[in-house]
Design a protein around this motif. Structure first.
Motif, short mmCIF file in Angstrom:
data_model
loop_
_atom_site.label_atom_id
_atom_site.label_comp_id
_atom_site.label_asym_id
_atom_site.label_seq_id
_atom_site.Cartn_x
_atom_site.Cartn_y
_atom_site.Cartn_z
N ARG A 51 0.83 -1.20 0.00
CA ARG A 51 0.00 0.00 0.00
C ARG A 51 0.87 1.26 0.00
NH1 ARG A 51 -5.05 -1.55 3.15
NH2 ARG A 51 -4.98 -3.02 1.44
N SER A 52 1.90 1.21 0.76
CA SER A 52 2.74 2.39 0.85
C SER A 52 3.55 2.59 -0.43
CB SER A 52 3.67 2.26 2.04
OG SER A 52 4.58 3.34 2.05
N VAL A 53 4.10 1.50 -0.93
CA VAL A 53 4.99 1.62 -2.10
C VAL A 53 4.20 2.01 -3.34
CG1 VAL A 53 6.35 0.25 -3.70
CG2 VAL A 53 6.84 0.17 -1.28
N THR A 54 2.98 1.49 -3.49
CA THR A 54 2.19 1.84 -4.68
C THR A 54 1.34 3.08 -4.44
OG1 THR A 54 0.41 0.42 -3.94
CG2 THR A 54 2.04 -0.55 -5.40
N LEU A 151 4.68 -10.17 -2.52
CA LEU A 151 5.17 -8.86 -2.91
C LEU A 151 5.38 -8.72 -4.43
CD1 LEU A 151 5.91 -6.15 -1.74
CD2 LEU A 151 8.26 -6.92 -1.55
N PRO A 152 6.11 -9.61 -5.07
CA PRO A 152 6.29 -9.44 -6.53
C PRO A 152 4.99 -9.51 -7.29
CG PRO A 152 7.14 -11.55 -5.80
CD PRO A 152 6.86 -10.78 -4.55
N VAL A 153 4.07 -10.37 -6.83
CA VAL A 153 2.77 -10.45 -7.53
C VAL A 153 2.03 -9.12 -7.42
CG1 VAL A 153 0.57 -11.63 -7.60
CG2 VAL A 153 2.65 -12.92 -7.11
N ALA A 154 2.03 -8.57 -6.23
CA ALA A 154 1.32 -7.31 -6.03
C ALA A 154 1.93 -6.21 -6.88
CB ALA A 154 1.36 -6.92 -4.55
N LEU A 155 3.25 -6.16 -6.95
CA LEU A 155 3.88 -5.10 -7.76
C LEU A 155 3.60 -5.31 -9.24
CD1 LEU A 155 7.24 -4.50 -5.91
CD2 LEU A 155 5.08 -3.27 -5.75
N PHE A 158 0.21 -4.16 -9.92
CA PHE A 158 0.20 -2.69 -9.94
C PHE A 158 0.65 -2.16 -11.30
CE2 PHE A 158 2.92 1.10 -9.31
CZ PHE A 158 1.91 2.00 -9.02
N ALA A 159 1.72 -2.75 -11.82
CA ALA A 159 2.21 -2.30 -13.12
C ALA A 159 1.16 -2.55 -14.20
CB ALA A 159 3.52 -2.99 -13.46
N VAL A 160 0.56 -3.74 -14.14
CA VAL A 160 -0.46 -4.06 -15.14
C VAL A 160 -1.63 -3.09 -15.02
CG1 VAL A 160 -2.20 -5.77 -15.77
CG2 VAL A 160 0.16 -6.47 -15.37
N LEU A 161 -1.97 -2.76 -13.81
CA LEU A 161 -3.07 -1.82 -13.60
C LEU A 161 -2.74 -0.46 -14.22
CD1 LEU A 161 -5.73 -2.08 -12.12
CD2 LEU A 161 -4.67 -0.95 -10.17
N ASP A 213 -8.45 -9.08 -2.67
CA ASP A 213 -8.42 -7.89 -1.85
C ASP A 213 -7.02 -7.59 -1.35
OD1 ASP A 213 -9.11 -5.82 -0.28
OD2 ASP A 213 -9.74 -7.07 1.40
N GLU A 214 -6.31 -8.62 -1.01
CA GLU A 214 -4.96 -8.39 -0.49
C GLU A 214 -4.00 -8.00 -1.59
OE1 GLU A 214 -3.06 -10.94 2.04
OE2 GLU A 214 -4.64 -10.99 3.56
N VAL A 215 -4.24 -8.55 -2.77
CA VAL A 215 -3.27 -8.32 -3.84
C VAL A 215 -3.52 -6.98 -4.51
CG1 VAL A 215 -2.57 -9.11 -6.09
CG2 VAL A 215 -2.80 -10.72 -4.23
N LEU A 216 -4.76 -6.80 -4.92
CA LEU A 216 -5.07 -5.57 -5.64
C LEU A 216 -5.14 -4.41 -4.66
CD1 LEU A 216 -7.89 -6.87 -7.97
CD2 LEU A 216 -5.58 -6.28 -8.62
N PRO A 217 -4.53 -3.32 -4.99
CA PRO A 217 -4.60 -2.16 -4.10
C PRO A 217 -5.89 -1.38 -4.29
CG PRO A 217 -3.14 -1.73 -5.91
CD PRO A 217 -3.66 -3.10 -6.13
N LEU A 218 -6.97 -2.10 -4.36
CA LEU A 218 -8.27 -1.45 -4.56
C LEU A 218 -9.15 -1.80 -3.37
CD1 LEU A 218 -8.72 -2.62 -8.22
CD2 LEU A 218 -7.88 -0.42 -7.46
N GLN A 219 -10.09 -0.94 -3.11
CA GLN A 219 -10.81 -1.09 -1.85
C GLN A 219 -12.32 -1.12 -2.02
OE1 GLN A 219 -9.40 -1.57 1.12
NE2 GLN A 219 -7.47 -1.69 0.01
N TYR A 220 -12.80 -1.24 -3.24
CA TYR A 220 -14.22 -0.95 -3.37
C TYR A 220 -15.14 -2.12 -3.16
CZ TYR A 220 -13.09 3.66 -4.49
OH TYR A 220 -12.64 4.91 -4.37
N GLY A 221 -15.27 -2.90 -4.22
CA GLY A 221 -16.34 -3.87 -4.18
C GLY A 221 -16.11 -5.02 -3.23
N PHE A 222 -14.87 -5.35 -2.98
CA PHE A 222 -14.60 -6.57 -2.22
C PHE A 222 -15.16 -6.47 -0.81
CE2 PHE A 222 -11.26 -6.64 -5.47
CZ PHE A 222 -11.65 -7.79 -6.10
#
Lengths: 269, 553
Positions: A51-54, A151-155, A158-161, A213-222
């Protein structure tokens, strides 16, 4: 190839491009520092680090870098509408599609670059801004990126997003023929899509939503979906799952198709 | 080579088409101008040519449609008006803009710098477009269009709103482009510019092609040299000029528009007779294009029908009264200039040329959609512009006002001044700045008031319509009196005039005097003679005039 050269020259020759990029990086750094300050003492969790890095703020529909990429994409198309370079030569359908494709590619590449730079800058900022009581050795270890884990998956997500947002910015602006309307539409997209996708995933019986929810840095629908449907049975999110990939890719394909059909009816970009 | 075939555009169903069946060949080595007033379909034509709009018709650029060109920017350079006249994004530099376009066109970057030199923008190439003037922007747009070294240029109003210096630059550039073998199609609103720039002029009016002429023909038939004279003693000068065979028209309150005689001769004449001049300047006056009349069966002529009736009615009157300077026309001869190109002049239907104008007018008044209304196909109108027809039909309101203003020193209504159109080609002078005579040249003369100013203003026909009709009847009576000397027709004319108002009778009186004094002179000269001699022969006639201030009452 000519289209790519044209688009690269167009992007680099505009002051707004550089302003957007600089703004994104500055905001990212500020948000990362703020988030790092708020981390409670103890070992740094992967989720908090991501969350902080992205620099993903729950207030915003997308991470700041993704929004910046979308703005670049929308402006790229909006400028073409307002100040057409060679308007008359964009009459042919194929030429317009080629230009659209070139724009998506160039903006996508720039977005990927922006995501990488964002992560690097924010990692430095986070590391510097972390309080003394926080133990960050787990996240900032030498093999944290190469050695598997979340961590690498989340990053990567993020790049794909960011790349997807850049391309979607071009396409939404091409639908509305206006940069600002395209940006608004782009900001509305994740809110709609996330909830829809989460619902769809639950309907198919695969309870992956909370993992996403944990991977995607999004907070809405989940959160919303989970709140309504009792405790989730979580499993690890498998990005290689073809069903999930198909679900994630279908909105993008749909958007591209709609844009191609919309271009059929037009005489200019 | 651009072949335009049948371009048609209807913006809304039921409305008259914005462009109707434009067919035109634009040849290489020539500058072709598409001339027309605003909203006449020029830009629509260009956009249709480039497939920027949907419509009917096909345009071939060297045998292919614009969409079908593989590399359009290498074959056709296009200059279209842009938003706010900007060449591109205001934050971009000229060099960056051109290099970007060069990348899109697939030409090396050096070509952009070359074109910056060529369009005289090299010195400001590093500045942003937001500081560029309209002329600089336009030149940058042109440079962008030239990037791919196209052989054809299509420009929409390239010189509109530019300074004379930029206009001159554009003209010389386009001319040299054409001389080098390029094809140039350019739209413009001003006939003067078309005459300067183009080798061939196609005239559009209300979406219809009404003329497609070489520029020599265009100059001869559509532009008319005139000398504008101003001064306090214009009435006397008008008499002298008429005596010299010039055609004189009132131009404003204290001015004359003289044609058929040179500027120097007018100056000498004035000097010899001691007439003070305030202005003596040459200028070029536009003649309206002949109107093409659609066949009634085309289904689109609903709107045109009105014009057709008016064309018939108005065109019928001047025909007998306008002989050429060289020879009076035969009973069915064309009063207009003889066409240069084949096919020969279309014979005007008899209704338009009836020797009895009163009858024709009567017919028109009773039946607005005259069955014998002339059908002039576009091609014939193009080849043989029937100028009197066109003039009359084009400006009925001008006719109205001018006829109202019939004054003793204006024996010719502007429509009767048409033989000037037969002035030799090439006699179009460039407009010169007004050069007032030095006061030392003019002998000190007491400047009497112009007779129009002496005339009391109270005794004219109370209603403009009546005044028009009366003056009109007077003119008709004049014609008939000179041509046929038939007692009955003049009697009817006189009765009409007297019934309508005093102006008409005055005109008839003038006509009678003219007939007596000039004898066997024919047509317009007789008429002008009538006007010339009417005033001095009877200076005490109190109010034969509808004064210039008529409408203010």
């Amino acid at each position: 190839m000519r289209v790519l050269a044209y688009e690269a020259r167009r992007l680099s020759g505009l002051r707004s491009t550089w302003i957007v990029l600089a703004t994104v990086l500055l905001c990212d750094a500020a948000v990362a520092a703020l988030l790092a300050r708020q981390v409670s003492s103890g070992p740094l969790t992967v989720a908090a680090a991501v969350r902080s890095v992205t620099a993903a703020v729950p207030l915003l529909p997308l991470p700041i870098a993704a929004i910046g990429a979308g703005v670049l994409g929308a402006l790229s198309y909006g400028h073409e509408v307002r100040h057409p370079g060679l308007a008359a030569s964009q009459v042919g359908y194929l030429r317009r599609v080629r230009l659209l494709f070139g724009k998506v590619v160039v903006v996508g590449a720039l977005s990927a670059l922006l995501a990488v730079v964002t992560v690097l800058v924010d990692a430095v900022v986070t590391r510097l801004a972390l309080g003394p009581a926080v133990d960050a050795s787990q996240v900032f270890a030498r093999g944290a990126l190469t050695g598997g884990g979340r961590l690498p998956v989340a990053l990567a997500v993020f790049a794909v997003l960011a790349v997807a947002a850049g391309g979607a910015g071009v396409l939404t602006a091409s639908l509305t023929r206006s940069a600002s309307a395209g940006i608004l539409l782009l900001c509305a997209l994740p809110v709609l899509l996330e909830a829809g996708l989460a619902l769809f995933l639950r309907q198919t019986g695969t309870a992956r939503a909370d993992a996403a929810d944990e991977v995607l840095p999004l907070q809405y629908g989940f959160d919303w979906v989970r709140a309504g449907s009792g405790p989730a049975v979580g499993g690890p999110l498998d990005l290689a799952d073809p069903a999930l990939l198909a679900v994630l890719a279908s909105p993008a394909v749909l958007l591209v198709l709609v844009c191609l059909v919309a271009q059929l009816r037009r005489r200019a970009l | 080579m651009i072949q335009i075939t049948g371009l048609t555009k209807v913006y809304r169903r039921g409305r008259p088409p914005a462009l109707l069946d434009l067919t035109l060949d634009v040849r290489p080595g020539l500058v072709t101008a598409l001339l027309g007033p605003e909203e006449s379909g020029k830009s629509t034509a260009l956009r249709l040519m480039l497939d920027l709009e949907r419509g009917q018709g096909v345009t071939l650029f060297g045998g292919r449609t614009y969409r079908g060109l593989r590399r359009p920017e290498r074959e056709v350079g296009v200059v279209l008006p842009t938003v706010g006249g900007m060449a591109g994004h205001p934050g971009r530099t000229a060099r960056g803009h051109l290099r970007m376009l060069a990348a899109a066109a697939g030409v090396p970057t050096g070509r952009a710098d070359e074109l910056l030199e060529q369009t005289r923008l090299a010195a400001v190439a590093g500045h942003r477009l937001r500081v560029f003037s309209p002329g600089m922007n336009r030149r940058l747009i042109l440079a962008g269009a030239l990037l791919g070294a196209p052989g054809t240029l299509v420009l929409d109003a390239p010189t509109e709103g530019l300074s004379p210096r930029n206009i001159e630059w554009f003209h010389s550039f386009l001319r040299s482009f054409a001389v080098a073998g390029g094809t140039v199609l350019v739209t413009t609103r001003t006939p003067q510019e078309a005459a300067q720039l183009a080798d061939r002029v196609a005239t559009l009016e209300q979406g219809r092609l009404v003329a497609d002429q070489p520029v020599a023909d265009f100059r001869r038939t559509r532009l008319r040299p005139e000398v504008s004279v101003r001064g306090p003693q214009m009435a006397r000068l008008a008499d002298l000029l008429l005596g010299q065979g010039a055609l004189v028209r009132r131009d404003g309150a204290v001015g004359l528009a003289v044609s058929g005689i040179g500027r120097t001769e007018i100056g000498e004449l004035a000097y010899r007779h001691g007439i003070l001049l305030h202005e003596l300047a040459e200028r070029v006056v536009e003649q309206p294009a002949p109107r093409a009349v659609l066949p009634a069966s085309s289904g689109r002529s609903g709107q045109v029908q009105l014009h057709k009736a008016r064309t018939a009615s108005d065109g019928s009157q001047p025909a007998p009264t306008v002989p050429g300077p060289q020879a009076a026309p035969g009973p069915h001869g064309t009063p207009g200039p003889q066409p240069v190109a084949s096919p020969p002049a279309a014979p005007i239907p008899h209704a338009a040329q009836s020797p009895e104008p009163a009858r024709a007018r009567q017919a028109v008044l009773t039946a607005p959609a005259a069955p014998a209304a002339p059908v002039v196909p576009v091609a014939q109108a193009v080849q043989a512009p029937q100028a009197p027809l066109g003039t009359q039909s084009r400006v009925p309101d001008v006719l109205l006002t001018e006829t109202q203003h019939l004054a003793p020193l204006e024996p010719l209504s502007p429509t009767q001044a048409l033989p000037v159109m037969q002035a030799p080609p090439g006699s179009v002078p460039s407009s010169l700045p007004p050069s007032p005579l030095p006061p030392s040249l003019a002998p000190s003369l007491s400047a009497p008031l112009s007779p129009a100013q002496q005339v009391p203003q109270g005794r004219q026909a109370p209603e403009p319509g009546y005044a028009l009709r009366a003056a009109f009847a007077g003119a008709v009576g004049t014609n008939l009196a000179t041509a046929t000397a038939s007692a009955t027709t003049s009697a009817t004319a006189t009765t009409t005039a007297s019934a309508a108002g005093t102006a008409g009778t005055a005109a008839v009186g003038a006509a009678a005097t003219g007939t007596v004094s000039t004898g066997t002179a024919s047509g317009a000269s007789a008429l002008s003679g009538a006007g010339a001699h009417a005033r001095p022969s009877d200076p005490a006639t109190p109010a034969p005039v509808v004064g210039p201030d008529h409408r203010s009452e």
